[in-house]
Design an enzyme around this catalytic site. Structure first.
Site, short mmCIF file in Angstrom:
data_model
loop_
_atom_site.label_atom_id
_atom_site.label_comp_id
_atom_site.label_asym_id
_atom_site.label_seq_id
_atom_site.Cartn_x
_atom_site.Cartn_y
_atom_site.Cartn_z
N GLY A 132 35.43 -43.58 67.70
CA GLY A 132 34.16 -44.31 67.80
C GLY A 132 34.22 -45.39 68.85
CD GLU A 133 37.05 -49.09 69.33
OE1 GLU A 133 37.31 -49.13 70.55
OE2 GLU A 133 37.88 -49.42 68.46
N GLY A 134 32.30 -45.99 71.04
CA GLY A 134 31.73 -45.54 72.31
C GLY A 134 32.79 -44.97 73.24
#
Lengths: 353, 353
Positions: free
Chosen positions: A316-318
């Site tokens: 995640g987190e981009g």
């Protein structure tokens, strides 16, 4: 920017320009179609932005952080305080998303849209806290309808800000302990898939915890009875604050014709919400990578896209979205910088013998 | 650098260091293993270079150009003069490989190792012409054994030069009208697959030309009777001058512990030659992308690697290899730049409940 206005202002992408772009691609010094998905990407970029030739400007990833009441059900491998700790890690530049963004020259914008812990004033943090974490979706709705709309409008405003500041390639990321649980719930709801088919192992749970997670999602859907034809209600019922923020960000990107890369399960669940609110959004989203999370793969099959990368990521987190940025940039640069057959004095293909 | 000496000097990669690298990766602020193939890549980079922490320096792609006598059989969609024309396009910076290399900050080195057409003196061109194109492999050997060795030693010397000049991430590319034909022949030979299973559509031939191409490759293998246990002889019999140069480049990269990305069908056929000459080379090669050319996919299954990217490319020139450079760079940067749990004050995972 109000939600209703934004939904009304989203235009279809410029399909006619994409056809024009293909003509240019066919004049470049390479066999026709030999750049494969990069040619597709160049055309999509043109269709999304509505500009020929395509232009590259700044890049940004907006990371939305929030907590989840459902974490109380023991569905994550990490304690809830990690959300707030990671927000501070983002602001100090030590997380994976910071490293990857630095590499590609993207700015990282960190938004507290609903972290449960009270955070000290942190330079750089965009404080847009709708509430300190959602309620436990296994027992009732995550938030009110009004709060869900607020999340969407925060995301829209952040996309508008990116657009205003010259960003031409965007991504959204998430941070929120427990957030694969509401995301899988949304994927099950919008795609119609069985809960067990869209539930993964998150940050690394064991088989017993996975069983509990499936049961919790099943209960959340039963208790709240969300409907796919009421996406705002569904977001409020079984969603999350960062999921709402990301969904709004996608709406805003579509509104401002800003190409946006969609990251892993959480961002993809947000994409389902955004597309349910306004089906035209689908053509503005670029699927960045295939996550290890099975629900994300189900969602992309539903949305009809094959993500660009498949690197076994589940962070995640981009991170997956930012890793795909160089591919979009490559597509645009090839379009703009390659010589044509005529310019280079290269012979075109001979007729079949 | 002589071939025999190089083969003898190639060491096994540093497997023990890779295990040490994993310990560091597990201390970084992310769930264990959540960076998937990027963690694998970081460990491979460490094992290949034998250095901890891993270091990033300059990047380079060496493009080997040569012609093929077998083009006379009508196996390509383009006329032979395109090889020389594209060499000039490379030197002027107008080809796809130039655009992609500029984006990632890699230098492009163009080598004439056997272009048939006489080229004018061109600034920047590395002239290492072994002969003006191969002979027609459908009628006899492509070149002599001595010429094949010369190609390999040219490649080795170019890898040595990259190493000396501070390159820490390399790639090899190809240009040569007709070169998927000898490449597929080599893949069939080394993997044992049927010719039709490793023969693709090259730059875009039709079904009738594809049939002819399969027949030509079958004839080339029958006429020359190459043996997989004599890789130098096989390269001379059914190979190509740029294929030999690239194979030598891979040997040199392994000798100097320089991580190298392997591009499409032609580079992968060269990888098979290099690995047949010295099996230790396999652990030094990084499979960059899955080509549309079916033979390349067969070769990677044989070599036991899953390429990093799958973008439907079929261009060559090193384009797929250079597109994968940012992924290798990302892996090393994440290793070096991410904060650990202790540094960031982030809680580690809780025991299962």
């Amino acid at each position: 920017m109000r939600l209703d206005d934004t939904l009304a202002q989203i235009e279809p992408v410029a399909a006619a320009l994409a056809a024009q772009a293909q003509q240019h691609l066919d004049r470049l010094t390479k066999p026709r179609g030999s750049l494969g998905r990069l040619e597709e990407l160049a055309k999509r970029y043109v269709a999304i932005t509505g500009q020929l030739p395509p232009r590259l400007g700044a890049k940004a990833v907006v990371v939305f952080a929030a907590d989840h009441g459902v974490a109380a059900e023991g569905v994550s491998a990490y304690p809830q305080e990690v959300t707030a700790q990671m927000v501070q890690n983002f602001l100090r530049g030590g997380a994976a998303i910071n490293v990857l963004a630095r590499q590609v020259g993207a700015t990282v914008r960190v938004v507290d849209i609903g972290v449960a812990t009270a955070l000290p004033p942190l330079p750089g943090l965009l404080v847009r806290k709708v509430r300190p974490g959602t309620a436990n979706i296994a027992q009732g709705p995550a938030m009110s309808r009004q709060e869900a709309q607020q999340c969407l409008e925060i995301g829209i405003a952040l996309a508008e800000q990116c657009h205003r500041e010259g960003v031409t390639l965007a991504a959204a990321g998430d941070m929120g302990i427990g957030n694969t649980t509401p995301s899988s719930a949304l994927v099950a709801l919008f795609t119609g898939a069985a809960v067990a088919e869209v539930t993964g192992y998150g940050t690394g749970i064991d088989a017993a915890t996975w069983q509990r997670k499936v049961a919790v999602i099943t209960r959340a859907l039963a208790v709240n009875a969300p409907r796919p034809d009421d996406p705002l209600g569904a977001l409020a019922a079984v969603g999350g604050l960062e999921i709402g923020g990301i969904a709004g960000f996608f709406l805003g990107c579509a509104r401002y014709r800003l190409p946006v890369l969609v990251d892993g399960l959480i961002a993809t669940a947000a994409a389902l919400v955004a597309v349910a609110l306004q089906p035209r959004v689908k053509a503005y989203l670029i699927a960045a990578h295939t996550s290890v999370e099975v629900g994300q793969q189900v969602a992309w099959r539903f949305l009809g896209q094959q993500p660009l990368l498949d690197l076994g990521l589940r962070l995640g987190e981009g991170t997956g979205a930012v890793l795909a940025m160089p591919l979009v940039e490559a597509a645009v640069r090839l379009y703009n910088e390659m010589a044509t057959f005529a310019e280079a004095g290269v012979s075109e293909r001979q007729p079949p013998q």
